[in-house]
Design a protein around this motif. Structure first.
Motif, PDB file in Angstrom:
ATOM      1  N   THR A 196       4.621 102.485 -20.414  1.00 47.74           N
ATOM      2  CA  THR A 196       3.053 102.120 -20.548  1.00 47.74           C
ATOM      3  C   THR A 196       2.976 100.199 -21.200  1.00 47.74           C
ATOM      4  OG1 THR A 196       3.095 104.132 -20.535  1.00 47.74           O
ATOM      5  CG2 THR A 196       0.511 102.988 -20.740  1.00 47.74           C
ATOM      6  N   ILE A 197       2.853 100.155 -21.469  1.00 44.02           N
ATOM      7  CA  ILE A 197       3.172  98.691 -22.450  1.00 44.02           C
ATOM      8  C   ILE A 197       3.777  98.220 -21.498  1.00 44.02           C
ATOM      9  CG2 ILE A 197       3.160  97.205 -23.985  1.00 44.02           C
ATOM     10  CD1 ILE A 197       3.481  99.349 -26.148  1.00 44.02           C
TER      11      ILE A 197
ATOM     12  N   ILE B  47      -2.408  99.977 -30.114  1.00 48.21           N
ATOM     13  CA  ILE B  47      -1.464 100.611 -28.796  1.00 48.21           C
ATOM     14  C   ILE B  47      -0.494 100.461 -29.272  1.00 48.21           C
ATOM     15  CG2 ILE B  47       0.033  99.205 -27.054  1.00 48.21           C
ATOM     16  CD1 ILE B  47      -2.901  98.557 -25.419  1.00 48.21           C
ATOM     17  N   TYR B  48      -0.213  99.449 -30.677  1.00 47.25           N
ATOM     18  CA  TYR B  48       0.919  99.302 -31.529  1.00 47.25           C
ATOM     19  C   TYR B  48       0.653 100.401 -32.522  1.00 47.25           C
ATOM     20  CZ  TYR B  48       3.241  95.918 -28.405  1.00 47.25           C
ATOM     21  OH  TYR B  48       4.696  95.406 -27.504  1.00 47.25           O
TER      22      TYR B  48
ATOM     23  N   PHE C  81       4.896 106.790 -32.808  1.00 48.02           N
ATOM     24  CA  PHE C  81       6.141 107.317 -31.784  1.00 48.02           C
ATOM     25  C   PHE C  81       7.742 107.045 -32.317  1.00 48.02           C
ATOM     26  CE2 PHE C  81       2.940 107.830 -27.079  1.00 48.02           C
ATOM     27  CZ  PHE C  81       3.253 109.527 -27.964  1.00 48.02           C
TER      28      PHE C  81
ATOM     29  N   ILE D 106       0.058 103.610 -32.127  1.00 51.67           N
ATOM     30  CA  ILE D 106       0.590 104.661 -31.365  1.00 51.67           C
ATOM     31  C   ILE D 106       2.467 104.249 -31.189  1.00 51.67           C
ATOM     32  CG2 ILE D 106       0.856 106.115 -29.490  1.00 51.67           C
ATOM     33  CD1 ILE D 106      -2.516 104.956 -28.945  1.00 51.67           C
ATOM     34  N   LEU D 107       2.647 103.056 -31.098  1.00 55.53           N
ATOM     35  CA  LEU D 107       4.204 101.980 -30.942  1.00 55.53           C
ATOM     36  C   LEU D 107       4.791 103.061 -31.686  1.00 55.53           C
ATOM     37  CD1 LEU D 107       6.509 102.114 -29.216  1.00 55.53           C
ATOM     38  CD2 LEU D 107       5.979  99.480 -30.580  1.00 55.53           C
TER      39      LEU D 107
ATOM     40  N   GLY E 202       8.630 106.545 -22.413  1.00 52.37           N
ATOM     41  CA  GLY E 202       7.248 106.554 -21.426  1.00 52.37           C
ATOM     42  C   GLY E 202       6.042 105.788 -22.248  1.00 52.37           C
ATOM     43  N   TRP E 203       5.823 105.329 -23.559  1.00 56.37           N
ATOM     44  CA  TRP E 203       4.706 104.462 -24.121  1.00 56.37           C
ATOM     45  C   TRP E 203       5.480 102.511 -23.989  1.00 56.37           C
ATOM     46  CZ3 TRP E 203      -0.319 105.326 -24.560  1.00 56.37           C
ATOM     47  CH2 TRP E 203      -0.848 103.929 -25.264  1.00 56.37           C
TER      48      TRP E 203
ATOM     49  N   PRO F  16       8.740 111.022 -25.071  1.00 51.82           N
ATOM     50  CA  PRO F  16       7.146 110.349 -25.354  1.00 51.82           C
ATOM     51  C   PRO F  16       7.003 108.699 -25.587  1.00 51.82           C
ATOM     52  CG  PRO F  16       6.991 112.615 -25.551  1.00 51.82           C
ATOM     53  CD  PRO F  16       8.736 111.757 -25.670  1.00 51.82           C
ATOM     54  N   LEU F  17       8.090 108.456 -26.817  1.00 48.61           N
ATOM     55  CA  LEU F  17       8.408 106.914 -26.787  1.00 48.61           C
ATOM     56  C   LEU F  17       8.558 106.334 -25.758  1.00 48.61           C
ATOM     57  CD1 LEU F  17       8.921 103.975 -29.308  1.00 48.61           C
ATOM     58  CD2 LEU F  17      11.054 105.435 -29.635  1.00 48.61           C
TER      59      LEU F  17
END
Length: 143
Positions: free
Chosen positions: A37-38, A65-66, A72, A68-69, A33-34, A30-31
């Protein structure tokens, strides 16, 4: 015959990959993937981004957004490694900040986008909030 060989290879890989390593991948995928995405969102040319006329919306988006980063990152480092909470926090902040800097630099090459120090500050704030929110939950849970 090749199908039997392939089936045996898949079976061997499945047996070789332990439950622990599959769990560990569940923290990193997931990390990554995120982060992808960014990167993809940062690659969109400026003329293709819808204009939102709400004051500060851009910075709020960066913080979210960050954030969520940050969640993760701390989740991956703390749960998938044995380096402890303090080192996990430090690594999460350092890697997240470096990623934010590289993201802003990357945007300087995208048509209609530019590198913005205030965007980086918003990235860093979001990253820090995400990391510390996750830590707060860990401390309350006694972990």
């Amino acid at each position: 015959m090749p199908n039997r060989t392939a089936a045996k290879a898949v079976q061997w890989i499945h047996k070789s990959v332990t439950k622990q390593s599959r769990m560990t991948l569940g923290y990193w995928i997931p990390l990554i993937g995120w982060m992808l995405t960014i990167f993809i969102l940062s690659s969109i040319p400026g003329r293709n981004i819808p204009h939102v006329s709400v004051l500060g919306f851009d910075k709020v988006a960066h913080i979210f957004i960050y954030g969520i980063l940050g969640l993760f990152l701390i989740r991956a480092f703390f749960s998938a490694t044995d380096i402890g909470l303090v080192k996990s926090v430090l690594l999460s902040i350092i890697i997240g900040a470096l990623f934010g800097m590289s993201d802003e630099w990357h945007q300087s090459f995208v048509p209609g986008r530019n590198m913005d120090l205030f965007d980086f500050f918003a990235d860093f704030i979001g990253l820090s909030v995400g990391v510390f929110l996750r830590c707060k939950g860990k401390w309350y849970a006694g972990n």
